[in-house]
Design a protein around this motif. Structure first.
Motif, short mmCIF file in Angstrom:
data_model
loop_
_atom_site.label_atom_id
_atom_site.label_comp_id
_atom_site.label_asym_id
_atom_site.label_seq_id
_atom_site.Cartn_x
_atom_site.Cartn_y
_atom_site.Cartn_z
N TYR A 22 0.93 -0.95 0.07
CA TYR A 22 0.11 0.15 0.05
C TYR A 22 1.02 1.16 -0.13
O TYR A 22 0.72 2.03 -0.84
N ALA A 23 1.73 1.10 0.77
CA ALA A 23 2.95 2.58 0.90
C ALA A 23 3.53 2.55 -0.33
O ALA A 23 3.72 3.80 -0.98
N THR A 24 4.13 1.41 -1.14
CA THR A 24 4.71 1.51 -2.09
C THR A 24 3.92 2.24 -3.30
O THR A 24 4.42 2.90 -4.00
N LYS A 25 2.64 1.62 -3.51
CA LYS A 25 2.08 1.92 -4.59
C LYS A 25 0.88 3.21 -4.42
O LYS A 25 0.70 3.80 -5.52
N LYS A 26 0.60 3.37 -3.44
CA LYS A 26 -0.30 4.38 -3.08
C LYS A 26 0.17 5.86 -2.43
O LYS A 26 -0.36 6.76 -2.53
N MET A 27 1.18 5.58 -1.44
CA MET A 27 1.56 6.82 -0.84
C MET A 27 2.99 7.47 -1.36
O MET A 27 3.01 8.83 -1.41
N PHE A 28 3.78 6.74 -2.16
CA PHE A 28 4.91 7.31 -2.63
C PHE A 28 4.84 7.65 -4.11
O PHE A 28 5.40 6.77 -4.88
N ASN A 29 3.96 8.56 -4.25
CA ASN A 29 3.83 8.85 -5.79
C ASN A 29 3.37 10.67 -5.72
O ASN A 29 3.00 10.91 -4.87
N GLU A 62 10.04 -5.11 -3.62
CA GLU A 62 9.36 -4.10 -4.73
C GLU A 62 9.49 -2.73 -4.18
O GLU A 62 10.06 -1.79 -4.99
N ALA A 63 9.76 -2.49 -2.88
CA ALA A 63 10.02 -1.18 -2.34
C ALA A 63 11.18 -0.75 -2.40
O ALA A 63 11.72 0.26 -2.82
N LYS A 64 12.04 -1.73 -2.24
CA LYS A 64 13.67 -1.60 -2.32
C LYS A 64 13.90 -1.19 -3.84
O LYS A 64 14.69 -0.25 -4.45
N THR A 65 13.07 -1.95 -4.93
CA THR A 65 13.37 -1.62 -6.23
C THR A 65 13.05 -0.07 -6.56
O THR A 65 13.37 0.48 -7.44
N ASN A 66 11.86 0.41 -5.77
CA ASN A 66 11.48 1.82 -6.10
C ASN A 66 12.34 2.80 -5.19
O ASN A 66 11.90 3.72 -5.09
N ASP A 67 13.42 2.46 -4.47
CA ASP A 67 14.36 3.22 -3.64
C ASP A 67 13.54 3.72 -2.63
O ASP A 67 13.59 4.78 -2.04
N ILE A 68 12.89 2.83 -1.76
CA ILE A 68 11.99 3.05 -0.73
C ILE A 68 12.69 2.23 0.39
O ILE A 68 13.11 1.00 0.35
N HIS A 69 12.96 2.98 1.32
CA HIS A 69 13.62 2.23 2.73
C HIS A 69 12.71 2.03 3.68
O HIS A 69 11.79 2.62 3.84
N ILE A 70 13.03 0.57 4.31
CA ILE A 70 11.93 0.18 5.51
C ILE A 70 12.63 0.31 6.70
O ILE A 70 13.68 -0.37 6.64
N ILE A 71 12.12 0.97 7.56
CA ILE A 71 12.62 0.82 9.03
C ILE A 71 11.65 0.10 9.78
O ILE A 71 10.57 0.56 10.13
N THR A 72 11.73 -0.97 10.35
CA THR A 72 10.92 -1.91 11.19
C THR A 72 11.18 -1.80 12.57
O THR A 72 12.42 -1.99 12.87
N ILE A 73 10.25 -1.62 13.43
CA ILE A 73 9.95 -1.60 14.75
C ILE A 73 9.13 -2.66 15.27
O ILE A 73 7.85 -2.71 14.88
N GLY A 74 9.54 -3.33 16.43
CA GLY A 74 8.75 -4.47 16.82
C GLY A 74 7.92 -3.71 17.69
O GLY A 74 8.33 -2.93 18.90
N LYS A 75 6.76 -4.03 17.86
CA LYS A 75 5.89 -3.21 19.07
C LYS A 75 6.14 -3.22 20.34
O LYS A 75 6.17 -2.61 21.00
N TRP A 76 6.60 -4.56 20.54
CA TRP A 76 6.83 -4.78 22.11
C TRP A 76 8.20 -4.12 22.43
O TRP A 76 8.33 -3.80 23.78
N ALA A 77 9.07 -3.65 21.38
CA ALA A 77 10.21 -3.00 22.03
C ALA A 77 9.64 -1.41 22.38
O ALA A 77 10.58 -0.88 23.20
#
Length: 79
Positions: A22-29, A62-77
């Protein structure tokens, strides 16, 4: 952190692939205000387990191919 704790964990499936796609296709345009001079970053807060690891991997590629970086945080952290 207190703002984050406002949202209760309701248990259920974790559609990580759908969130990334969703973020890759809908938000980053450009139609949504994306600017080519600013890095695109997804901040993904998750309970830690995707319900479909293969599709999550494909969405991340697909996100990486579109030069989108992903930072992931575990909720419990954050608790």
């Amino acid at each position: 952190m207190s703002s984050f704790n406002y949202y209760r964990y309701t248990h259920g499936t974790t559609s990580t692939a759908a969130a990334i796609s969703y973020a890759t296709k809908k938000m980053f345009n450009p139609g949504q205000g994306d600017r080519s001079s600013i890095p695109n970053i997804i901040l993904l807060i998750t309970d830690g387990g995707s319900n479909d690891k293969q599709h999550t991997f494909e969405a991340a590629i697909e996100a990486k191919t579109n030069d989108i970086h992903i930072i992931t945080i575990g909720k419990w952290a954050l608790e």
